[in-house]
Design a protein around this motif. Structure first.
Motif, PDB file in Angstrom:
ATOM      1  N   ARG A 139      57.725  91.790  15.533  1.00  0.00           N
ATOM      2  CA  ARG A 139      57.147  90.778  16.417  1.00  0.00           C
ATOM      3  C   ARG A 139      58.191  89.704  16.745  1.00  0.00           C
ATOM      4  O   ARG A 139      58.775  89.107  15.848  1.00  0.00           O
ATOM      5  CB  ARG A 139      55.936  90.131  15.736  1.00  0.00           C
ATOM      6  CG  ARG A 139      55.240  89.060  16.549  1.00  0.00           C
ATOM      7  CD  ARG A 139      53.985  88.616  15.819  1.00  0.00           C
ATOM      8  NE  ARG A 139      53.287  87.558  16.528  1.00  0.00           N
ATOM      9  CZ  ARG A 139      53.486  86.263  16.330  1.00  0.00           C
ATOM     10  NH1 ARG A 139      54.369  85.876  15.421  1.00  0.00           N
ATOM     11  NH2 ARG A 139      52.815  85.362  17.008  1.00  0.00           N
ATOM     12  N   ARG A 140      58.406  89.452  18.028  1.00  0.00           N
ATOM     13  CA  ARG A 140      59.393  88.466  18.469  1.00  0.00           C
ATOM     14  C   ARG A 140      58.711  87.123  18.684  1.00  0.00           C
ATOM     15  O   ARG A 140      57.633  87.055  19.285  1.00  0.00           O
ATOM     16  CB  ARG A 140      60.069  88.913  19.765  1.00  0.00           C
ATOM     17  CG  ARG A 140      60.873  90.196  19.652  1.00  0.00           C
ATOM     18  CD  ARG A 140      61.582  90.505  20.947  1.00  0.00           C
ATOM     19  NE  ARG A 140      62.456  91.654  20.848  1.00  0.00           N
ATOM     20  CZ  ARG A 140      62.123  92.881  21.184  1.00  0.00           C
ATOM     21  NH1 ARG A 140      60.901  93.112  21.666  1.00  0.00           N
ATOM     22  NH2 ARG A 140      62.966  93.880  21.072  1.00  0.00           N
ATOM     23  N   SER A 141      59.346  86.059  18.208  1.00  0.00           N
ATOM     24  CA  SER A 141      58.754  84.729  18.337  1.00  0.00           C
ATOM     25  C   SER A 141      59.843  83.669  18.228  1.00  0.00           C
ATOM     26  O   SER A 141      60.839  83.848  17.512  1.00  0.00           O
ATOM     27  CB  SER A 141      57.693  84.511  17.247  1.00  0.00           C
ATOM     28  OG  SER A 141      57.182  83.202  17.298  1.00  0.00           O
ATOM     29  N   ALA A 142      59.669  82.570  18.960  1.00  0.00           N
ATOM     30  CA  ALA A 142      60.575  81.423  18.906  1.00  0.00           C
ATOM     31  C   ALA A 142      59.771  80.171  19.241  1.00  0.00           C
ATOM     32  O   ALA A 142      58.931  80.197  20.152  1.00  0.00           O
ATOM     33  CB  ALA A 142      61.753  81.577  19.860  1.00  0.00           C
ATOM     34  N   ARG A 143      60.048  79.081  18.527  1.00  0.00           N
ATOM     35  CA  ARG A 143      59.297  77.838  18.689  1.00  0.00           C
ATOM     36  C   ARG A 143      60.227  76.736  19.184  1.00  0.00           C
ATOM     37  O   ARG A 143      61.331  76.545  18.649  1.00  0.00           O
ATOM     38  CB  ARG A 143      58.652  77.431  17.355  1.00  0.00           C
ATOM     39  CG  ARG A 143      57.772  76.193  17.431  1.00  0.00           C
ATOM     40  CD  ARG A 143      56.983  76.062  16.144  1.00  0.00           C
ATOM     41  NE  ARG A 143      56.099  74.908  16.163  1.00  0.00           N
ATOM     42  CZ  ARG A 143      56.330  73.770  15.527  1.00  0.00           C
ATOM     43  NH1 ARG A 143      57.438  73.634  14.809  1.00  0.00           N
ATOM     44  NH2 ARG A 143      55.477  72.777  15.593  1.00  0.00           N
ATOM     45  N   PHE A 144      59.762  76.001  20.204  1.00  0.00           N
ATOM     46  CA  PHE A 144      60.536  74.911  20.793  1.00  0.00           C
ATOM     47  C   PHE A 144      59.788  73.598  20.524  1.00  0.00           C
ATOM     48  O   PHE A 144      58.610  73.468  20.863  1.00  0.00           O
ATOM     49  CB  PHE A 144      60.693  75.117  22.297  1.00  0.00           C
ATOM     50  CG  PHE A 144      61.385  76.403  22.673  1.00  0.00           C
ATOM     51  CD1 PHE A 144      62.759  76.454  22.772  1.00  0.00           C
ATOM     52  CD2 PHE A 144      60.652  77.559  22.896  1.00  0.00           C
ATOM     53  CE1 PHE A 144      63.399  77.640  23.112  1.00  0.00           C
ATOM     54  CE2 PHE A 144      61.279  78.740  23.234  1.00  0.00           C
ATOM     55  CZ  PHE A 144      62.659  78.794  23.339  1.00  0.00           C
ATOM     56  N   THR A 145      60.491  72.657  19.926  1.00  0.00           N
ATOM     57  CA  THR A 145      59.886  71.357  19.604  1.00  0.00           C
ATOM     58  C   THR A 145      60.517  70.200  20.362  1.00  0.00           C
ATOM     59  O   THR A 145      59.930  69.118  20.417  1.00  0.00           O
ATOM     60  CB  THR A 145      60.000  71.089  18.088  1.00  0.00           C
ATOM     61  OG1 THR A 145      61.387  71.140  17.704  1.00  0.00           O
ATOM     62  CG2 THR A 145      59.241  72.138  17.297  1.00  0.00           C
ATOM     63  N   THR A 146      61.719  70.385  20.898  1.00  0.00           N
ATOM     64  CA  THR A 146      62.397  69.318  21.637  1.00  0.00           C
ATOM     65  C   THR A 146      62.883  69.875  22.971  1.00  0.00           C
ATOM     66  O   THR A 146      62.897  71.084  23.199  1.00  0.00           O
ATOM     67  CB  THR A 146      63.593  68.769  20.844  1.00  0.00           C
ATOM     68  OG1 THR A 146      64.523  69.835  20.583  1.00  0.00           O
ATOM     69  CG2 THR A 146      63.144  68.167  19.524  1.00  0.00           C
ATOM     70  N   GLY A 147      63.304  68.989  23.840  1.00  0.00           N
ATOM     71  CA  GLY A 147      63.817  69.402  25.142  1.00  0.00           C
ATOM     72  C   GLY A 147      62.738  69.377  26.206  1.00  0.00           C
ATOM     73  O   GLY A 147      61.678  68.767  26.055  1.00  0.00           O
ATOM     74  N   ALA A 148      63.021  70.064  27.300  1.00  0.00           N
ATOM     75  CA  ALA A 148      62.118  70.078  28.450  1.00  0.00           C
ATOM     76  C   ALA A 148      60.965  71.042  28.176  1.00  0.00           C
ATOM     77  O   ALA A 148      61.091  72.259  28.373  1.00  0.00           O
ATOM     78  CB  ALA A 148      62.875  70.494  29.708  1.00  0.00           C
ATOM     79  N   ILE A 149      59.843  70.509  27.707  1.00  0.00           N
ATOM     80  CA  ILE A 149      58.632  71.299  27.462  1.00  0.00           C
ATOM     81  C   ILE A 149      57.513  70.654  28.267  1.00  0.00           C
ATOM     82  O   ILE A 149      57.020  69.579  27.925  1.00  0.00           O
ATOM     83  CB  ILE A 149      58.263  71.339  25.967  1.00  0.00           C
ATOM     84  CG1 ILE A 149      59.442  71.845  25.129  1.00  0.00           C
ATOM     85  CG2 ILE A 149      57.036  72.212  25.739  1.00  0.00           C
ATOM     86  CD1 ILE A 149      59.191  71.786  23.646  1.00  0.00           C
ATOM     87  N   ARG A 150      57.111  71.296  29.336  1.00  0.00           N
ATOM     88  CA  ARG A 150      56.078  70.694  30.188  1.00  0.00           C
ATOM     89  C   ARG A 150      55.428  71.776  31.054  1.00  0.00           C
ATOM     90  O   ARG A 150      55.861  72.931  31.075  1.00  0.00           O
ATOM     91  CB  ARG A 150      56.681  69.614  31.080  1.00  0.00           C
ATOM     92  CG  ARG A 150      57.689  70.114  32.103  1.00  0.00           C
ATOM     93  CD  ARG A 150      58.210  68.996  32.972  1.00  0.00           C
ATOM     94  NE  ARG A 150      59.108  69.472  34.020  1.00  0.00           N
ATOM     95  CZ  ARG A 150      60.406  69.621  33.873  1.00  0.00           C
ATOM     96  NH1 ARG A 150      60.972  69.331  32.701  1.00  0.00           N
ATOM     97  NH2 ARG A 150      61.143  70.059  34.887  1.00  0.00           N
ATOM     98  N   LEU A 151      54.392  71.361  31.747  1.00  0.00           N
ATOM     99  CA  LEU A 151      53.683  72.228  32.686  1.00  0.00           C
ATOM    100  C   LEU A 151      54.052  71.816  34.099  1.00  0.00           C
ATOM    101  O   LEU A 151      54.157  70.632  34.408  1.00  0.00           O
ATOM    102  CB  LEU A 151      52.173  72.117  32.487  1.00  0.00           C
ATOM    103  CG  LEU A 151      51.653  72.472  31.089  1.00  0.00           C
ATOM    104  CD1 LEU A 151      50.175  72.157  30.981  1.00  0.00           C
ATOM    105  CD2 LEU A 151      51.895  73.935  30.776  1.00  0.00           C
ATOM    106  N   ASP A 152      54.244  72.800  34.961  1.00  0.00           N
ATOM    107  CA  ASP A 152      54.602  72.509  36.341  1.00  0.00           C
ATOM    108  C   ASP A 152      53.398  71.949  37.095  1.00  0.00           C
ATOM    109  O   ASP A 152      52.250  72.315  36.817  1.00  0.00           O
ATOM    110  CB  ASP A 152      55.078  73.789  37.031  1.00  0.00           C
ATOM    111  CG  ASP A 152      56.098  73.507  38.107  1.00  0.00           C
ATOM    112  OD1 ASP A 152      57.146  72.944  37.781  1.00  0.00           O
ATOM    113  OD2 ASP A 152      55.818  73.854  39.268  1.00  0.00           O
ATOM    114  N   PRO A 153      53.615  71.034  38.046  1.00  0.00           N
ATOM    115  CA  PRO A 153      52.482  70.452  38.787  1.00  0.00           C
ATOM    116  C   PRO A 153      51.649  71.466  39.555  1.00  0.00           C
ATOM    117  O   PRO A 153      50.480  71.195  39.863  1.00  0.00           O
ATOM    118  CB  PRO A 153      53.162  69.460  39.741  1.00  0.00           C
ATOM    119  CG  PRO A 153      54.464  69.126  39.083  1.00  0.00           C
ATOM    120  CD  PRO A 153      54.888  70.368  38.376  1.00  0.00           C
TER     121      PRO A 153
END
Length: 472
Positions: A139-153
């Protein structure tokens, strides 16, 4: 990694969206998830090497002060060692996000901590072994906690660090409206691959107003829920929720797909007893098998989510059993059906959904004989086999479905609790989860209760038999 503690009135919730990445974006996703696996395996090998080196030095009577220093298991220690060695072991490290490597190191830190806690007795449950390396095709997985994390308008794209703008398979409007209104804050994003599809899960701190939605009117105050195999659940109201049994429904297709996969050239040669490069047809056949398993899992999860959400919205109090599912699965004749129904999911979902909608969750004692007790006169049968699907009481001539009888007994356990609930639970400002241990009429024996229940002071609803005895 320190766990995030939400402020008062806020709760941590997950929003999961399917993704439709391009071929180039799929390559980026695989690179980042592969980087997490590489960092995990490299630091695990280093930890094993240090452990073996110290054991060898101890066998040669080397002094404690002269032994090779331990490799720290905390996330800062693992990250410090990785940053010192990544220039030589992973010269391509700059092609991936730093959060990808941090994901592997955090997972390794948690695995080593769990192993040590299990070995010293601080962790309950089955004893855990030493962590094993992660396989390439797992199972492939990666977690992002910093940086550009957002939803597009436009509510159709998500933005992740080093991966850019990725189109979502479904609309993200549900989460976007909360973020724009200031009632939600994105904490992290986790990308995973399951059955050939990519998903993005956002961990969000949400400010919730506990209460019942307007489109879900109350249909009763107390409901007992008895889970089963032939039926997903039976309510004390008499409703029987059918069990879709997705795995059983896919058995024929799954058997055919697995036979096809067994004829292909796989990654292991049984004749030469060595590894080999799998063929493209084998990879496609395995993807077909994975899709069938993924579809069954999705159908099962959707069924439980719909049922538990409806129970938490429409009822004030929900009573469930404390089932020992791990022991029930040991029955080889019922193991497949029990796993397909996943009865433990009911309690896990209601544990947090009850708090969302102001309901109260009660958990009956594991040894309470709900199926053997008559819901009319409270007489306990000494024995009730699984083949008997209709409960026939010899004392009051009551005859009804076995599961409906058990659900009514569960609902009757807490009808007196309405007078004892705290103020917050009465007004619906949070969920009250408490165990309920009834006082049986006598010792229950057989499959459902193999030891006596210690009697406690529980006020039960007076039946017609009680009135007759008091008037005699």
């Amino acid at each position: 990694m320190k766990r995030y503690e939400p402020p008062a009135g806020w709760a941590v919730q997950a929003y999961k969206f399917a993704l439709d990445p391009t071929e180039a974006q799929v390559g980026g996703l695989r690179r980042n998830t592969g980087a997490a696996r590489f960092a995990y395996n490299h630091m695990l090998r280093r930890t094993c090497a240090v452990k073996a080196q110290r054991a060898a030095e101890v066998s040669y009577d080397v002094a404690e002060a002269d032994l090779t220093p331990w490799q720290g298991w905390s996330l800062p220690d693992l990250r410090r060692t990785w940053n010192e060695a990544k220039q030589w072991v992973a010269p391509w490290w700059h092609e991936c996000s730093k959060e990808a490597y941090n994901t592997g190191l955090a997972n390794l830190s948690a695995a080593l901590g769990n192993w040590h806690a299990s070995r010293t007795g601080a962790r309950k449950g089955r004893r855990m072994g030493w962590p094993r390396p992660k396989r390439k095709h797992a199972r492939r997985s990666a977690r992002f906690t910093t940086g550009a994390i957002r939803l597009d308008p436009d509510n159709r794209h998500v933005v992740l660090p080093r991966l850019g703008r990725i189109r979502s398979h479904e609309s993200t409007r549900k989460l976007s409206r909360r973020v724009q209104a200031g009632t939600a804050k994105i904490l992290s994003a986790t990308v995973t691959e399951a059955a050939g599809r990519w998903f993005c899960s956002f961990q969000v701190a949400v400010r919730r107003t506990v209460g019942r939605p307007t489109h879900a009117p109350r249909s009763g105050r107390v409901v007992g829920v008895d889970v089963g195999i032939k039926r997903l659940a039976v309510l004390s109201t008499g409703e029987m929720v059918p069990n879709p049994a997705p795995f059983t429904a896919a058995l024929k297709k799954l058997a055919k797909a697995q036979r096809r996969a067994a004829r292909k050239v796989g990654p292991y040669d049984p004749v030469a007893k060595r590894k080999r490069t799998p063929s493209n047809r084998w990879c496609r056949a395995q993807a077909t098998v994975a899709r069938l398993h993924g579809t069954a899992q999705a159908v099962r999860a959707d069924s439980w989510h719909q049922l538990t959400t409806r129970l938490a919205q429409q009822f004030d109090t929900v009573v469930v059993e404390d089932l020992h599912v791990a022991g029930m699965v040991r029955n080889r004749k019922l193991a497949r059906s029990l796993t397909d129904a996943a009865p433990a999911t009911l309690r896990r979902h209601l544990a947090y959904k009850a708090g969302w909608y102001g309901a109260t969750l009660h958990i009956a004692d594991r040894w309470y004989p709900s199926s053997k007790t008559c819901s009319g006169c409270q007489t306990v049968k000494p024995k009730l086999s699984l083949a008997e699907r209709t409960f026939d009481c010899t004392a009051c001539d009551l005859s009804l479905d076995r599961d409906v009888n058990a659900a009514r007994n569960l609902a009757a356990l807490v009808r007196h609790v309405d007078l004892e609930l705290p103020g917050d639970a009465k007004t619906g400002r949070g969920a009250c989860v408490r165990p309920v241990r009834p006082a049986p009429a006598g010792r229950a024996v057989g499959r459902e209760a193999s030891r006596p229940v210690q009697p406690v002071n529980v006020v039960r609803q007076r039946t017609a038999a009680d009135h007759a005895l008091s008037n005699a």
